[in-house]
Design a protein around this motif. Structure first.
Motif, PDB file in Angstrom:
ATOM      1  N   GLY A  73       1.327  -4.706  -4.476  1.00  0.00           N
ATOM      2  CA  GLY A  73       0.131  -5.420  -4.010  1.00  0.00           C
ATOM      3  C   GLY A  73       0.635  -6.912  -3.363  1.00  0.00           C
ATOM      4  O   GLY A  73       1.656  -7.395  -3.997  1.00  0.00           O
ATOM      5  N   TYR A  74      -0.312  -7.412  -3.029  1.00  0.00           N
ATOM      6  CA  TYR A  74      -0.108  -8.921  -2.397  1.00  0.00           C
ATOM      7  C   TYR A  74      -0.433  -9.859  -3.532  1.00  0.00           C
ATOM      8  O   TYR A  74      -1.495  -9.716  -3.933  1.00  0.00           O
ATOM      9  CB  TYR A  74      -0.874  -9.044  -1.170  1.00  0.00           C
ATOM     10  CG  TYR A  74      -0.972 -10.515  -0.702  1.00  0.00           C
ATOM     11  CD1 TYR A  74       0.265 -11.159   0.065  1.00  0.00           C
ATOM     12  CD2 TYR A  74      -2.043 -11.472  -0.952  1.00  0.00           C
ATOM     13  CE1 TYR A  74       0.481 -12.536   0.387  1.00  0.00           C
ATOM     14  CE2 TYR A  74      -2.051 -12.601  -0.547  1.00  0.00           C
ATOM     15  CZ  TYR A  74      -0.938 -13.092   0.271  1.00  0.00           C
ATOM     16  OH  TYR A  74      -0.990 -14.654   0.487  1.00  0.00           O
ATOM     17  N   LEU A 113      -3.970  -8.411  -4.887  1.00  0.00           N
ATOM     18  CA  LEU A 113      -4.797  -7.170  -3.956  1.00  0.00           C
ATOM     19  C   LEU A 113      -3.692  -5.983  -3.938  1.00  0.00           C
ATOM     20  O   LEU A 113      -2.901  -6.297  -3.350  1.00  0.00           O
ATOM     21  CB  LEU A 113      -5.256  -7.855  -2.841  1.00  0.00           C
ATOM     22  CG  LEU A 113      -6.197  -8.619  -2.533  1.00  0.00           C
ATOM     23  CD1 LEU A 113      -6.277  -9.221  -1.075  1.00  0.00           C
ATOM     24  CD2 LEU A 113      -7.376  -8.639  -3.152  1.00  0.00           C
ATOM     25  N   GLY A 114      -4.223  -4.853  -4.494  1.00  0.00           N
ATOM     26  CA  GLY A 114      -3.232  -3.980  -4.357  1.00  0.00           C
ATOM     27  C   GLY A 114      -3.564  -2.258  -4.675  1.00  0.00           C
ATOM     28  O   GLY A 114      -4.866  -2.041  -4.819  1.00  0.00           O
ATOM     29  N   GLY A 115      -2.903  -1.387  -4.801  1.00  0.00           N
ATOM     30  CA  GLY A 115      -3.401  -0.246  -5.451  1.00  0.00           C
ATOM     31  C   GLY A 115      -1.949   0.432  -5.978  1.00  0.00           C
ATOM     32  O   GLY A 115      -1.129   0.168  -5.560  1.00  0.00           O
ATOM     33  N   GLY A 116      -2.427   1.790  -6.563  1.00  0.00           N
ATOM     34  CA  GLY A 116      -1.455   2.630  -7.116  1.00  0.00           C
ATOM     35  C   GLY A 116      -1.707   3.843  -7.485  1.00  0.00           C
ATOM     36  O   GLY A 116      -2.925   4.513  -7.083  1.00  0.00           O
ATOM     37  N   LEU A 117      -1.160   4.375  -8.597  1.00  0.00           N
ATOM     38  CA  LEU A 117      -1.490   5.530  -9.162  1.00  0.00           C
ATOM     39  C   LEU A 117      -1.613   5.471 -10.728  1.00  0.00           C
ATOM     40  O   LEU A 117      -1.044   4.681 -11.353  1.00  0.00           O
ATOM     41  CB  LEU A 117      -0.495   6.533  -8.906  1.00  0.00           C
ATOM     42  CG  LEU A 117      -0.164   7.154  -7.669  1.00  0.00           C
ATOM     43  CD1 LEU A 117       0.908   8.014  -7.382  1.00  0.00           C
ATOM     44  CD2 LEU A 117      -1.496   7.955  -6.951  1.00  0.00           C
ATOM     45  N   GLY A 119      -7.081  -2.119  -6.501  1.00  0.00           N
ATOM     46  CA  GLY A 119      -7.947  -3.560  -7.416  1.00  0.00           C
ATOM     47  C   GLY A 119      -7.692  -4.670  -6.861  1.00  0.00           C
ATOM     48  O   GLY A 119      -6.755  -5.040  -5.960  1.00  0.00           O
ATOM     49  N   VAL A 120      -8.459  -5.471  -7.264  1.00  0.00           N
ATOM     50  CA  VAL A 120      -8.486  -6.970  -7.137  1.00  0.00           C
ATOM     51  C   VAL A 120      -8.345  -7.770  -8.345  1.00  0.00           C
ATOM     52  O   VAL A 120      -9.116  -7.225  -9.249  1.00  0.00           O
ATOM     53  CB  VAL A 120      -9.819  -7.447  -6.201  1.00  0.00           C
ATOM     54  CG1 VAL A 120      -9.753  -8.846  -5.961  1.00  0.00           C
ATOM     55  CG2 VAL A 120      -9.917  -6.569  -5.067  1.00  0.00           C
ATOM     56  N   GLN A 121      -7.400  -8.757  -8.456  1.00  0.00           N
ATOM     57  CA  GLN A 121      -7.590  -9.427  -9.580  1.00  0.00           C
ATOM     58  C   GLN A 121      -7.396 -10.862  -9.010  1.00  0.00           C
ATOM     59  O   GLN A 121      -6.557 -11.254  -8.306  1.00  0.00           O
ATOM     60  CB  GLN A 121      -6.041  -9.052 -10.238  1.00  0.00           C
ATOM     61  CG  GLN A 121      -5.510  -9.715 -11.359  1.00  0.00           C
ATOM     62  CD  GLN A 121      -4.219  -9.097 -12.029  1.00  0.00           C
ATOM     63  OE1 GLN A 121      -3.940  -8.181 -11.666  1.00  0.00           O
ATOM     64  NE2 GLN A 121      -3.768 -10.027 -12.797  1.00  0.00           N
TER      65      GLN A 121
END
Length: 158
Positions: free
Chosen positions: A95-96, A72-76, A61-63
């Motif tokens: 994320g960062y 900026l990050g990701g996961g489950l 994802g980007v927010q």
């Protein structure tokens, strides 16, 4: 040769149609208590590949917000279809984070995002959802104010 080509083309088309990754677009209210409010925009990519458990899926994802903060990050996430066209989707990611020009300092460049979304399928390719999420550094820093976001999602499966 033409029959083999036709069979291969149909097999590839079937595999492409069976694939159902999802692209989500959202708009929301960042910092819903209003002290540092901004408009929140998101683009999430949900993979249609289960890991460890059925319906446990990776996402990226980007927010970004109107005051310049960026995550900026990701996961489950777990995509639980609990009724014919309804989904409950709890998720967690890391994320960062960059503060941008926001007055809200979340205290650390690594932020975790937890989210709970309720979504309704409109048709096989589209759904709408309402999500509540929280960004926090999970006490990686002594300053950990966190922030809550409410978002309206549109998902497109392809």
């Amino acid at each position: 040769m033409k029959k083999i080509t036709l069979v291969l083309a149909l097999a590839v088309a079937g595999a492409v149609n069976a694939h159902a990754d999802t692209l989500g677009f959202a708009i929301g209210s960042y910092d819903i208590d209003g002290s540092h409010s901004a408009t929140d925009f998101r683009v999430d990519y949900e993979y249609d590949t289960s890991v460890w458990l059925d319906d446990l899926k990776p996402w990226l994802g980007v927010q970004a917000t109107t005051d310049g903060s960026l995550w900026l990050g990701g996961g489950l996430l777990y995509d639980w279809q609990f009724a014919d066209s309804w989904h409950l989707k709890p998720g967690v990611g890391v994320g960062y984070y960059s503060r941008g020009s926001s007055d809200l300092d979340l205290g650390y460049p690594v932020e975790f995002r937890t989210q709970l979304e309720l979504a309704k399928d409109l048709n096989p390719n589209n759904s709408l959802g309402l999500a509540v999420s929280h960004l926090s550094n999970a006490n990686l820093d002594s300053d950990n104010p966190g922030v809550e976001v409410v978002s309206l999602y549109w998902h497109y499966r392809f």
